[in-house]
Design a protein around this motif. Structure first.
Motif, PDB file in Angstrom:
ATOM      1  N   GLY A 133       0.788  -1.219   0.000  1.00  0.00           N
ATOM      2  CA  GLY A 133       0.000   0.000   0.000  1.00  0.00           C
ATOM      3  C   GLY A 133       0.823   1.274   0.000  1.00  0.00           C
ATOM      4  N   TYR A 134       2.129   1.131   0.118  1.00  0.00           N
ATOM      5  CA  TYR A 134       3.013   2.303   0.120  1.00  0.00           C
ATOM      6  C   TYR A 134       3.569   2.606  -1.259  1.00  0.00           C
ATOM      7  CZ  TYR A 134       3.037   2.403   5.212  1.00  0.00           C
ATOM      8  OH  TYR A 134       2.657   2.504   6.527  1.00  0.00           O
ATOM      9  N   MET A 135       3.268   1.769  -2.236  1.00  0.00           N
ATOM     10  CA  MET A 135       3.817   1.972  -3.575  1.00  0.00           C
ATOM     11  C   MET A 135       2.916   1.290  -4.597  1.00  0.00           C
ATOM     12  SD  MET A 135       6.911  -0.675  -2.805  1.00  0.00           S
ATOM     13  CE  MET A 135       6.935  -0.092  -1.104  1.00  0.00           C
ATOM     14  N   PRO A 173       1.930  -5.624   6.801  1.00  0.00           N
ATOM     15  CA  PRO A 173       2.833  -6.756   6.603  1.00  0.00           C
ATOM     16  C   PRO A 173       3.424  -6.780   5.199  1.00  0.00           C
ATOM     17  CG  PRO A 173       0.567  -7.478   6.380  1.00  0.00           C
ATOM     18  CD  PRO A 173       0.515  -6.015   6.736  1.00  0.00           C
ATOM     19  N   GLY A 174       4.589  -7.376   5.104  1.00  0.00           N
ATOM     20  CA  GLY A 174       5.177  -7.662   3.798  1.00  0.00           C
ATOM     21  C   GLY A 174       4.678  -9.025   3.342  1.00  0.00           C
ATOM     22  N   ASP A 175       5.572  -9.840   2.805  1.00  0.00           N
ATOM     23  CA  ASP A 175       5.182 -11.174   2.333  1.00  0.00           C
ATOM     24  C   ASP A 175       5.205 -12.166   3.487  1.00  0.00           C
ATOM     25  OD1 ASP A 175       4.814 -10.550  -0.403  1.00  0.00           O
ATOM     26  OD2 ASP A 175       6.976 -10.540  -0.696  1.00  0.00           O
ATOM     27  N   PHE A 176       4.053 -12.815   3.704  1.00  0.00           N
ATOM     28  CA  PHE A 176       3.947 -13.844   4.724  1.00  0.00           C
ATOM     29  C   PHE A 176       3.433 -15.134   4.092  1.00  0.00           C
ATOM     30  CE2 PHE A 176       4.533 -10.344   7.498  1.00  0.00           C
ATOM     31  CZ  PHE A 176       5.002 -10.880   8.695  1.00  0.00           C
ATOM     32  N   ALA A 177       3.835 -16.243   4.674  1.00  0.00           N
ATOM     33  CA  ALA A 177       3.447 -17.555   4.150  1.00  0.00           C
ATOM     34  C   ALA A 177       1.996 -17.836   4.535  1.00  0.00           C
ATOM     35  CB  ALA A 177       4.376 -18.638   4.701  1.00  0.00           C
ATOM     36  N   THR A 178       1.063 -17.371   3.709  1.00  0.00           N
ATOM     37  CA  THR A 178      -0.358 -17.582   3.943  1.00  0.00           C
ATOM     38  C   THR A 178      -0.981 -18.111   2.654  1.00  0.00           C
ATOM     39  OG1 THR A 178      -1.100 -15.402   3.207  1.00  0.00           O
ATOM     40  CG2 THR A 178      -0.339 -15.585   5.488  1.00  0.00           C
ATOM     41  N   ASN A 179      -2.301 -18.301   2.686  1.00  0.00           N
ATOM     42  CA  ASN A 179      -2.998 -18.802   1.495  1.00  0.00           C
ATOM     43  C   ASN A 179      -3.587 -17.668   0.662  1.00  0.00           C
ATOM     44  OD1 ASN A 179      -5.027 -17.965   3.184  1.00  0.00           O
ATOM     45  ND2 ASN A 179      -6.283 -19.808   2.968  1.00  0.00           N
ATOM     46  N   SER A 246      12.465  -0.524   1.392  1.00  0.00           N
ATOM     47  CA  SER A 246      11.954  -0.023   0.111  1.00  0.00           C
ATOM     48  C   SER A 246      11.002   1.150   0.318  1.00  0.00           C
ATOM     49  CB  SER A 246      11.245  -1.143  -0.658  1.00  0.00           C
ATOM     50  OG  SER A 246      10.061  -1.558   0.005  1.00  0.00           O
ATOM     51  N   ILE A 247      10.316   1.179   1.457  1.00  0.00           N
ATOM     52  CA  ILE A 247       9.425   2.299   1.762  1.00  0.00           C
ATOM     53  C   ILE A 247      10.245   3.551   2.036  1.00  0.00           C
ATOM     54  CG2 ILE A 247       7.667   3.167   3.351  1.00  0.00           C
ATOM     55  CD1 ILE A 247       6.838   0.256   3.829  1.00  0.00           C
ATOM     56  N   ALA A 248      11.309   3.382   2.808  1.00  0.00           N
ATOM     57  CA  ALA A 248      12.175   4.521   3.108  1.00  0.00           C
ATOM     58  C   ALA A 248      12.803   5.077   1.836  1.00  0.00           C
ATOM     59  CB  ALA A 248      13.261   4.106   4.097  1.00  0.00           C
ATOM     60  N   LEU A 249      13.193   4.173   0.930  1.00  0.00           N
ATOM     61  CA  LEU A 249      13.826   4.605  -0.318  1.00  0.00           C
ATOM     62  C   LEU A 249      12.885   5.476  -1.149  1.00  0.00           C
ATOM     63  CD1 LEU A 249      15.789   1.442  -1.547  1.00  0.00           C
ATOM     64  CD2 LEU A 249      16.730   3.598  -0.674  1.00  0.00           C
ATOM     65  N   LYS A 250      11.589   5.180  -1.080  1.00  0.00           N
ATOM     66  CA  LYS A 250      10.637   5.953  -1.872  1.00  0.00           C
ATOM     67  C   LYS A 250      10.633   7.422  -1.459  1.00  0.00           C
ATOM     68  CE  LYS A 250       6.011   6.053  -3.772  1.00  0.00           C
ATOM     69  NZ  LYS A 250       4.674   5.467  -3.863  1.00  0.00           N
ATOM     70  N   HIS A 251      10.910   7.678  -0.200  1.00  0.00           N
ATOM     71  CA  HIS A 251      10.949   9.063   0.288  1.00  0.00           C
ATOM     72  C   HIS A 251      12.272   9.744  -0.024  1.00  0.00           C
ATOM     73  CE1 HIS A 251       7.142   8.676   2.385  1.00  0.00           C
ATOM     74  NE2 HIS A 251       7.562   7.554   2.915  1.00  0.00           N
ATOM     75  N   ILE A 252      13.282   8.948  -0.355  1.00  0.00           N
ATOM     76  CA  ILE A 252      14.629   9.485  -0.571  1.00  0.00           C
ATOM     77  C   ILE A 252      14.952   9.657  -2.048  1.00  0.00           C
ATOM     78  CG2 ILE A 252      17.096   9.041  -0.235  1.00  0.00           C
ATOM     79  CD1 ILE A 252      16.288   7.429   2.287  1.00  0.00           C
ATOM     80  N   LYS A 260      12.436   2.848 -11.599  1.00  0.00           N
ATOM     81  CA  LYS A 260      13.385   1.973 -12.273  1.00  0.00           C
ATOM     82  C   LYS A 260      13.818   0.831 -11.357  1.00  0.00           C
ATOM     83  CE  LYS A 260      16.134   0.845 -15.685  1.00  0.00           C
ATOM     84  NZ  LYS A 260      15.572   0.308 -16.954  1.00  0.00           N
ATOM     85  N   MET A 261      13.977   1.133 -10.079  1.00  0.00           N
ATOM     86  CA  MET A 261      14.349   0.100  -9.112  1.00  0.00           C
ATOM     87  C   MET A 261      13.278  -0.989  -9.031  1.00  0.00           C
ATOM     88  SD  MET A 261      15.054   0.549  -5.028  1.00  0.00           S
ATOM     89  CE  MET A 261      13.286   0.515  -4.644  1.00  0.00           C
ATOM     90  N   LEU A 262      12.005  -0.559  -8.986  1.00  0.00           N
ATOM     91  CA  LEU A 262      10.914  -1.536  -8.950  1.00  0.00           C
ATOM     92  C   LEU A 262      10.868  -2.365 -10.229  1.00  0.00           C
ATOM     93  CD1 LEU A 262       7.880   0.372  -7.351  1.00  0.00           C
ATOM     94  CD2 LEU A 262       9.252  -1.443  -6.338  1.00  0.00           C
TER      95      LEU A 262
END
Length: 268
Positions: A133-135, A173-179, A246-252, A260-262
């Motif tokens: 949700g941040y990008m 959350p980021g990536d979690f092992a869920t269904n 990656s969230i911090a980088l978006k602000h920098i 390009k990084m994404l």
């Protein structure tokens, strides 16, 4: 031990299940919801039928809990669904469906518990959002939009609720092992589509990330820790260091450099 009452949506599996079981073990009175509960109670979670897209089921569940417990101390909005696909090729009805679940459904559950929390002059609402949700992520743009909208709405909601001593926060959350990968809507990879190659490759990469994700119990422990805070902050992130960075980088970084990084990450 505590006798605080917790309502968790989407508690039958994955992150919601882990949160419910962890809190029940800590002594909380936990009510968990799903659209079609298979059991009335398991591992300390009392299950109730609730579809966040149907306001009448939300109101019925809240009323039932209040009749039994006389209060709701915590609401954890965890119910949600995933969606992937090129935005151009994603059917309008599927876009609306995921917004109904991930955004409007959450808002309606919040609205249903607020009168009781305001009456008891206390309450804590935790919205489970997503680092996505941040990008704006390629081929996950609609999902990113639903979670980003909830992040911003929470910022506004917090200020409106402060005078009633009701707290609200986001935990992303980021990536979690869920269904979630199995339950999300996948726009089909269309043969001959201009997106066929890139979408197909990105879809495989996304599923690999979920399969290698962290244990949902990490989220459960974070939710519990945040619940103990007297003055919680607005946003929390839980996941691998690179995902949070990656969230911090978006602000920098300049916008085009970040884009390009994404694209490099997703091999586009």
């Amino acid at each position: 031990m505590t006798n605080k009452v917790v309502l968790i949506t989407g508690a039958s599996s994955g992150i919601g299940k882990a949160i419910g079981e962890f809190l029940a073990a800590k002594g909380y009175r936990v009510y968990g919801t799903s659209r079609n509960p298979k059991e009335q109670e398991k591992n300390g979670i009392k299950f109730l039928a609730l579809d966040v897209t149907k306001v009448e089921t939300i109101e019925q569940v809240v009323e039932k809990i209040l009749q039994q417990e006389k209060r709701i101390d915590y609401l954890v909005n965890n119910a949600g669904m995933g969606i992937t696909g090129p935005i151009e090729e994603t059917p309008d009805e599927e876009i609306r469906k995921v917004f109904d679940t991930n955004y409007f459904g959450v808002i309606n559950v919040i609205k249903a518990v607020l009168p009781a929390m305001r009456s008891q002059k206390d309450g804590f609402i935790i919205n489970i959002t997503s680092i996505a949700g941040y990008m704006g992520l390629p081929y996950r743009g609609i999902y990113s939009a639903t979670k980003g909208a909830l992040e911003l709405t929470t910022e506004a909601f917090r200020m409106e609720l402060k005078e009633f001593n009701i707290k609200m926060t986001n935990i992303a959350p980021g990536d979690f092992a869920t269904n979630i990968a199995a339950g999300r809507y996948h726009a089909p990879v269309v043969k001959g589509s201009p997106y066929e190659k890139n979408y197909g490759n990105t879809l495989k990469l996304m599923d690999e990330h979920v399969d290698k994700g962290e244990n949902p119990m990490v989220m459960a422990k974070k939710v519990y820790a945040v619940m103990q805070e007297k003055n919680p902050t607005i946003h929390y992130k839980v996941g691998e260091a690179l995902q949070k960075f990656s969230i911090a980088l978006k602000h920098i970084l300049p916008d085009k450099v970040y884009e390009k990084m994404l694209m490099n990450h997703y091999k586009l």
